[in-house]
Write a protein that holds these residues in place. Structure first.
Motif, PDB file in Angstrom:
ATOM      1  N   VAL A  42      40.999  48.978  32.046  1.00 23.70           N
ATOM      2  CA  VAL A  42      41.594  48.602  33.236  1.00 23.70           C
ATOM      3  C   VAL A  42      41.193  47.065  33.084  1.00 23.70           C
ATOM      4  CG1 VAL A  42      41.809  48.542  35.497  1.00 23.70           C
ATOM      5  CG2 VAL A  42      41.526  50.720  34.316  1.00 23.70           C
ATOM      6  N   ARG A  43      42.023  45.962  33.060  1.00 17.59           N
ATOM      7  CA  ARG A  43      41.455  44.643  32.775  1.00 17.59           C
ATOM      8  C   ARG A  43      41.792  43.620  34.099  1.00 17.59           C
ATOM      9  NH1 ARG A  43      41.927  43.417  26.853  1.00 17.59           N
ATOM     10  NH2 ARG A  43      41.984  45.639  25.985  1.00 17.59           N
ATOM     11  N   GLY A  44      41.111  42.609  34.162  1.00 20.00           N
ATOM     12  CA  GLY A  44      41.456  41.676  35.000  1.00 20.00           C
ATOM     13  C   GLY A  44      41.217  42.038  36.385  1.00 20.00           C
ATOM     14  N   TYR A  45      42.400  41.698  37.417  1.00 15.78           N
ATOM     15  CA  TYR A  45      42.188  41.771  39.018  1.00 15.78           C
ATOM     16  C   TYR A  45      41.804  43.440  39.340  1.00 15.78           C
ATOM     17  CZ  TYR A  45      43.503  41.636  43.822  1.00 15.78           C
ATOM     18  OH  TYR A  45      43.376  41.922  45.066  1.00 15.78           O
ATOM     19  N   PHE A  46      42.272  44.241  38.633  1.00 13.38           N
ATOM     20  CA  PHE A  46      42.277  45.636  39.097  1.00 13.38           C
ATOM     21  C   PHE A  46      40.916  46.374  38.304  1.00 13.38           C
ATOM     22  CE2 PHE A  46      46.524  44.618  39.558  1.00 13.38           C
ATOM     23  CZ  PHE A  46      46.893  45.116  40.901  1.00 13.38           C
TER      24      PHE A  46
END
Length: 218
Positions: A42-46
């Motif tokens: 799960v990458r980035g913003y989440f």
């Protein structure tokens, strides 16, 4: 050596409790899902929601499935330690990683080369050496490696695709969502027997559609 973050440890415990409370009871599946941390997928913003039991957006307009659904689909597949598994729809790579703990060999394919590339990098980082990733039209399966003991499809078709059924060994199992819209889908298990195909309806689900052709990476 760094001490594990107490908050993260607590969230992981809650994560496993949520799996059990939603019907994931197979000890091998639970152990695999405890071993494979969802966070790297799960990458980035989440990223902060990695241990939530919810689907989350990933690149190319796709999603990483809800962990309890991943667990229930894996449980329904009844993977044996000597099995060769084909996964249609690599996505984040999370489902393939879990399958790799349970099976002898996993082939995972996706129509988006970016997703395959990023998942392959994660598999290498996690030292998951029994996964082969390819960018192909998943609706046609992977005939050069067939037949398979197990096939898992993580996108919904109106009916089980004929090419995939043809690549299933006698005694093999395929689990996939079927439905004519994204609002009405059922997860089914297909078992190939000496005389034909047996179908079991498992539960309502909601997946992206199974599309033909290669995708545009975004």
């Amino acid at each position: 050596m760094n001490e594990p973050d107490p908050d993260t440890a607590e969230r992981k415990m809650q994560f496993l409790f949520a799996l059990r409370s939603r019907g994931v009871t197979d000890k091998r599946v639970l152990a695999a899902m405890e071993k494979i941390d969802r966070a790297p997928f799960v990458r980035g913003y989440f990223a902060t929601r990695a241990y939530d039991d919810t689907p989350l957006p990933i690149a190319c307009g796709q999603t990483i499935s809800q962990p309890s659904v991943v667990g229930l689909m894996t449980q329904a597949l009844r993977v044996g330690a000597r099995d060769t598994v084909l996964e249609i729809g690599t996505g984040s790579g999370y489902q393939a990683a879990i399958l790799s703990v349970l099976a002898r060999r996993v082939y995972t394919v996706d129509r988006h080369s970016r997703l395959v590339r990023e998942a392959s990098e994660l598999f290498r980082e996690l030292d998951l050496t029994n996964i082969t990733s390819r960018t192909v039209d998943g609706s046609h399966g992977l005939p050069e490696q067939a037949p398979f003991d197990r096939i898992l499809v993580t996108a919904a078709a109106e009916d089980p695709p004929g090419p995939l059924l043809a690549q299933l060994k006698i005694g093999g199992i395929m689990v996939l969502p079927v439905g004519q819209s994204d609002a009405v889908q059922r997860l089914i298990r297909v078992t190939r027997t000496e005389t034909g195909l047996d179908y079991d309806e498992l539960m309502p689900v909601r997946f992206v559609p199974l599309l033909e052709g290669l995708g545009r990476d975004t």
